[in-house]
Design a protein around this motif. Structure first.
Motif, mmCIF file in Angstrom:
data_model
loop_
_atom_site.group_PDB
_atom_site.id
_atom_site.type_symbol
_atom_site.label_atom_id
_atom_site.label_comp_id
_atom_site.label_asym_id
_atom_site.label_seq_id
_atom_site.Cartn_x
_atom_site.Cartn_y
_atom_site.Cartn_z
ATOM 1 N N LYS A 1 0.826 -1.204 0.000
ATOM 2 C CA LYS A 1 0.000 0.000 0.000
ATOM 3 C C LYS A 1 0.860 1.253 0.000
ATOM 4 O O LYS A 1 0.612 2.190 -0.776
ATOM 5 C CB LYS A 1 -0.944 0.000 1.210
ATOM 6 N N LEU A 2 1.862 1.297 0.848
ATOM 7 C CA LEU A 2 2.734 2.472 0.891
ATOM 8 C C LEU A 2 3.497 2.622 -0.415
ATOM 9 O O LEU A 2 3.687 3.733 -0.912
ATOM 10 C CB LEU A 2 3.672 2.405 2.097
ATOM 11 N N ARG A 3 3.895 1.514 -0.993
ATOM 12 C CA ARG A 3 4.570 1.542 -2.294
ATOM 13 C C ARG A 3 3.639 2.090 -3.368
ATOM 14 O O ARG A 3 4.032 2.907 -4.195
ATOM 15 C CB ARG A 3 5.053 0.129 -2.637
ATOM 16 N N SER A 4 2.387 1.659 -3.361
ATOM 17 C CA SER A 4 1.434 2.125 -4.370
ATOM 18 C C SER A 4 1.147 3.614 -4.229
ATOM 19 O O SER A 4 0.813 4.283 -5.209
ATOM 20 C CB SER A 4 0.127 1.329 -4.311
ATOM 21 N N LEU A 5 1.301 4.142 -3.025
ATOM 22 C CA LEU A 5 1.121 5.577 -2.796
ATOM 23 C C LEU A 5 2.388 6.370 -3.135
ATOM 24 O O LEU A 5 2.360 7.591 -3.169
ATOM 25 C CB LEU A 5 0.732 5.836 -1.339
ATOM 26 N N GLY A 6 3.496 5.671 -3.347
ATOM 27 C CA GLY A 6 4.750 6.339 -3.700
ATOM 28 C C GLY A 6 5.518 6.850 -2.497
ATOM 29 O O GLY A 6 6.290 7.803 -2.610
ATOM 30 N N ALA A 7 5.343 6.233 -1.353
ATOM 31 C CA ALA A 7 6.009 6.689 -0.127
ATOM 32 C C ALA A 7 7.525 6.699 -0.271
ATOM 33 O O ALA A 7 8.113 5.823 -0.902
ATOM 34 C CB ALA A 7 5.613 5.790 1.050
ATOM 35 N N LEU A 8 8.122 7.708 0.320
ATOM 36 C CA LEU A 8 9.576 7.840 0.361
ATOM 37 C C LEU A 8 10.035 7.372 1.735
ATOM 38 O O LEU A 8 9.687 7.976 2.750
ATOM 39 C CB LEU A 8 9.993 9.294 0.132
ATOM 40 N N TYR A 9 10.786 6.277 1.778
ATOM 41 C CA TYR A 9 11.252 5.750 3.065
ATOM 42 C C TYR A 9 12.454 6.542 3.554
ATOM 43 O O TYR A 9 13.428 6.716 2.836
ATOM 44 C CB TYR A 9 11.588 4.260 2.946
#
Length: 187
Positions: free
Chosen positions: A28-36
Motif C-alpha cells: 500500500k505504501l509503495r502504491s502511494l509512492g512513499a519515500l522511506y
C-alpha cells in the motif's frame, strides 16, 4: 510544495499483527509512492486522497495488532523540502523509464507481425491487451507522481505513439481479414 505545506510522516510496525499485514502495508505504501526515510518510517505529501488512504491503512494496522503513527509535519528548511521532492521525482522517473524500456517490445511485435503479413484480429486483441497493461501501469505511476516528474511526458508520449501504431496495425488487419467487397459495375 513549499511555503509550509503539510507532509505525513508515517511509522508502522506490524509486529504482533497478522502474517500478511507486513506485505499489505509495504504494498500500500509503495502504491502511494512513499519515500522511506528509514525502515518502517516514510514520508508522503498530505494531499486529501493520500491522507484518506493512509488513515485507512493505519486503522487496518491497528485492528490487526500492529502499531501505526501518522504525524503531520512541515519542513523548516526549504532546501531540505526541495531535496525530498527531488527524491520523489527521481523515484517516479525511474518508474517512467521502466515503461519506456519495456514499450519497444510491444512496438517491435507489431512491426514484426506486420512484416510477416500476420496482421490478424487475434494479434490485434493480444496487442490491445498489452497496450492496456501499459496504460494501467502508466496511470498507477501518474497517481503517485505528486510533483510532475520530468519522465512522465516522455512515457505518455511513447504510450500514445504505441496506440497510434496499434491503430494502424488494426487497420491493416481489417484490410487483410475483411477486404472491401468489389462494387458492382453497372453498364
Amino acid at each position: 510544495m513549499t511555503d509550509g505545506a503539510d507532509w505525513l510522516l508515517i511509522s508502522v510496525s506490524t509486529a504482533g499483527g497478522a502474517a500478511t499485514l507486513r506485505v499489505h502495508v509495504w504494498r500500500k505504501l509503495r502504491s502511494l509512492g512513499a519515500l522511506y526515510l528509514q525502515q518502517s518510517v516514510c514520508l508522503l505529501p498530505a494531499r486529501p486522497e493520500v491522507v484518506k488512504e493512509v488513515r485507512r491503512l493505519a486503522d487496518r494496522v491497528r485492528h490487526q495488532g500492529g502499531t501505526a503513527r501518522v504525524l503531520r509535519m512541515t519542513f523548516t528548511d526549504p532546501a531540505e523540502e526541495q531535496s525530498v521532492i527531488a527524491e520523489f521525482s527521481t523515484a517516479r522517473d525511474a518508474e517512467y523509464a521502466e515503461v519506456l524500456e519495456r514499450l519497444p517490445e510491444l512496438r517491435d511485435e507489431l512491426a514484426s507481425e506486420q512484416a510477416r503479413g500476420n496482421a490478424t484480429y487475434a494479434e490485434v486483441e493480444e496487442s490491445e491487451a498489452d497496450l492496456e497493461r501499459f496504460r494501467t501501469w502508466l496511470a498507477k505511476i501518474a497517481a503517485r507522481d505528486y510533483f510532475d516528474a520530468p519522465g512522465g511526458a516522455a512515457a505518455r508520449e511513447a504510450v500514445g505513439q504505441a496506440a497510434a501504431e496499434l491503430a494502424a496495425f488494426e487497420e491493416a488487419a481489417l484490410r487483410a481479414e475483411a477486404p472491401e467487397a468489389p462494387r458492382e459495375v453497372r453498364p
